[in-house]
Design an enzyme around this catalytic site. Structure first.
Site, PDB file in Angstrom:
ATOM      1  N   CYS A 144      36.168  -1.942 -62.154  1.00  0.00           N
ATOM      2  CA  CYS A 144      35.760  -3.174 -62.647  1.00  0.00           C
ATOM      3  C   CYS A 144      35.763  -3.061 -64.010  1.00  0.00           C
ATOM      4  O   CYS A 144      35.818  -2.081 -64.607  1.00  0.00           O
ATOM      5  CB  CYS A 144      34.168  -3.093 -62.367  1.00  0.00           C
ATOM      6  N   LYS A 180      35.022   6.001 -56.167  1.00  0.00           N
ATOM      7  CA  LYS A 180      36.191   5.306 -55.653  1.00  0.00           C
ATOM      8  C   LYS A 180      37.136   4.934 -56.837  1.00  0.00           C
ATOM      9  O   LYS A 180      36.855   4.132 -57.605  1.00  0.00           O
ATOM     10  CB  LYS A 180      35.844   4.187 -54.820  1.00  0.00           C
ATOM     11  N   ASN A 207      41.599   2.257 -54.663  1.00  0.00           N
ATOM     12  CA  ASN A 207      41.194   0.782 -54.518  1.00  0.00           C
ATOM     13  C   ASN A 207      42.681   0.138 -54.448  1.00  0.00           C
ATOM     14  O   ASN A 207      43.701   0.788 -53.973  1.00  0.00           O
ATOM     15  CB  ASN A 207      40.377   0.262 -55.708  1.00  0.00           C
TER      16      ASN A 207
HETATM   17  C1  LIG Z   1      39.173  -8.333 -48.776  1.00  0.00           C
HETATM   18  C2  LIG Z   1      38.880  -7.375 -49.224  1.00  0.00           C
HETATM   19  C3  LIG Z   1      37.756  -7.038 -49.940  1.00  0.00           C
HETATM   20  C4  LIG Z   1      37.458  -6.008 -50.725  1.00  0.00           C
HETATM   21  N1  LIG Z   1      36.419  -5.593 -51.220  1.00  0.00           N
HETATM   22  C5  LIG Z   1      35.875  -4.541 -51.793  1.00  0.00           C
HETATM   23  C6  LIG Z   1      34.787  -4.418 -52.511  1.00  0.00           C
HETATM   24  O1  LIG Z   1      34.124  -5.164 -52.363  1.00  0.00           O
HETATM   25  N2  LIG Z   1      34.535  -2.835 -53.111  1.00  0.00           N
HETATM   26  C7  LIG Z   1      35.689  -1.908 -52.928  1.00  0.00           C
HETATM   27  O2  LIG Z   1      35.287  -0.811 -53.580  1.00  0.00           O
HETATM   28  N3  LIG Z   1      36.654  -2.212 -52.223  1.00  0.00           N
HETATM   29  C8  LIG Z   1      37.139  -3.569 -51.754  1.00  0.00           C
HETATM   30  N4  LIG Z   1      38.021  -3.479 -50.971  1.00  0.00           N
HETATM   31  C9  LIG Z   1      39.224  -2.609 -51.080  1.00  0.00           C
HETATM   32  C10 LIG Z   1      39.239  -1.743 -49.750  1.00  0.00           C
HETATM   33  O3  LIG Z   1      37.988  -1.098 -49.543  1.00  0.00           O
HETATM   34  C11 LIG Z   1      40.167  -0.571 -49.658  1.00  0.00           C
HETATM   35  O4  LIG Z   1      40.147   0.101 -50.835  1.00  0.00           O
HETATM   36  C12 LIG Z   1      41.658  -1.354 -49.789  1.00  0.00           C
HETATM   37  O5  LIG Z   1      41.755  -2.414 -49.317  1.00  0.00           O
HETATM   38  C13 LIG Z   1      42.856  -0.536 -49.407  1.00  0.00           C
HETATM   39  O6  LIG Z   1      42.665   0.028 -48.182  1.00  0.00           O
HETATM   40  P1  LIG Z   1      43.582  -0.934 -47.005  1.00  0.00           P
HETATM   41  O7  LIG Z   1      44.918  -0.774 -47.286  1.00  0.00           O
HETATM   42  O8  LIG Z   1      43.210  -0.021 -45.619  1.00  0.00           O
HETATM   43  O9  LIG Z   1      42.868  -2.311 -46.925  1.00  0.00           O
HETATM   44  C14 LIG Z   1      38.466  -4.802 -50.671  1.00  0.00           C
HETATM   45  C15 LIG Z   1      39.638  -5.006 -49.864  1.00  0.00           C
HETATM   46  C16 LIG Z   1      39.903  -6.241 -49.211  1.00  0.00           C
HETATM   47  C17 LIG Z   1      41.167  -6.287 -48.434  1.00  0.00           C
END
Ligand SMILES: Cc1cc2nc3c(=O)[nH]c(=O)nc-3n(C[C@H](O)[C@H](O)[C@H](O)COP(=O)(O)O)c2cc1C
Length: 321
Positions: A144, A180, A207
């Protein structure tokens, strides 16, 4: 199933022990539903048997409610997805009053994802959560902008990352603190060590990756915001390396997340040293994926004559190529 000792031993996939420990927390398996892709858990409770997951992480929670970014917030990309949700959430107090009481009824450890724009925001969110029952721990999202330091990302600077972890650690007296990481860093080792030194219980790597998708015909971004975060299979090889680099320099457990869709993806992360994984984007295509991965994982380990996670974790061969 391949012909193996396991096939002849009278044992079956049900005998594979998927249980893991991350610090003081014990989980039935290494599959954790990722923040922002599993709502507050309640939205998925009618679709998924939550008791089959290792754990879940809530949507990011802030001091005050946030409406989020303009539409559209999601768009497909080759082998992945871009999102710009803008951290929409009900705010920490409404979460505690309206969501947590219902979530407590389910048999699943819940970690609250915490974020803010200055250290005081993080501390205040944790302070409110500390008063509440029914949480297993906290996940600090440090990807952030640090408003007080002029827009610098907490997660991109070892000093800022250490500072916010120290303050959050002080505030989190009752529960474990996972941090994270942002993937947008020159040297993950520096940040990982700085966060470990401030008392984090685990590192979550990582992230989404800042990225863009545009339409040259309309001359517009394909999202409501100019940029978003890239997730899904496209990022798995990049994040896998970050996990591998981080585990070389820290003692605390690492949770890998980025592009996990199959049992093989989970096993790849465990092989390079992760203790668990989180599943994000894959839940959009198939909400039941986190539930199914536990079963698939048992089958895959059994087929390789492995009966516990520890037999594979961190066992990447030192011989390369
Ligand atoms: C629609 C969406 C919303 C997300 N919102 C958050 C969030 O609020 N906080 C956070 O730490 N990560 C957030 N993420 C990141 C995910 O937790 C994760 O770290 C990231 O998508 C990588 O994993 P993946 O490839 O399995 O999606 C978000 C990801 C997506 C796709």
């Amino acid at each position: 199933m391949t012909l193996s000792n396991a096939a002849n031993s009278g044992r079956g996939p049900a005998d594979v022990d998927l249980s893991i420990a991350i610090g003081a927390l014990r989980f039935r398996n290494p599959i954790v539903a990722a923040s922002g892709t599993f709502g507050y858990g309640l939205e998925f409770a009618h679709l998924v048997d939550l008791s089959q997951l290792g754990a879940m992480v809530t949507k990011g929670l802030s001091r005050e409610p946030i409406d989020g970014a303009p539409l559209p917030r999601l768009c497909d990309t080759p082998s992945g997805m871009l999102n710009a949700v803008g951290l929409q959430n009900v705010g920490v107090r409404a979460f505690v009053e309206q969501k947590l009481p219902a979530l407590r009824k389910f048999d699943i450890p819940v970690l609250a994802n915490v974020f803010g724009y200055c250290q005081e925001d993080y501390v205040e969110v944790i302070r409110v959560l500390e008063e509440a029952e029914g949480l297993a721990g906290y996940e600090l999202n440090i990807s952030c902008p640090n408003v007080k330091k002029g827009g610098l990302q907490f997660g991109g600077d070892p000093f800022a990352a250490a500072d916010v972890t120290r303050e959050a650690r002080r505030a989190a007296r009752r529960r474990p603190l996972w941090v994270k990481l942002s993937p947008l860093i020159a040297d993950i080792g520096l940040i990982a060590k700085a966060i470990e030194a401030e008392g984090a219980d685990a590192l979550n790597v990582a992230n989404t990756y800042p990225a863009m998708a545009v339409d040259w015909r309309t001359r517009k971004s394909r999202l409501g915001n100019p940029t978003g975060g890239l997730s899904g299979p496209a990022i798995k090889p990049i994040t896998l390396r970050l996990v591998w680099e981080a585990q070389k320099v820290v003692q605390i457990p690492i949770v890998g997340l980025g592009g996990v869709e199959t049992a093989s993806d989970v096993l790849d992360y465990l092989l390079v040293g992760a203790s668990a994984v989180q599943v994000g984007t894959a839940s959009f295509a198939d909400p039941k994926i986190s539930e199914r991965l536990g079963t698939d994982l048992k089958g895959a380990l059994f087929d390789s004559n492995l009966f516990s996670i520890s037999e594979l974790k961190g066992k990447l061969s030192a011989e390369f190529g």
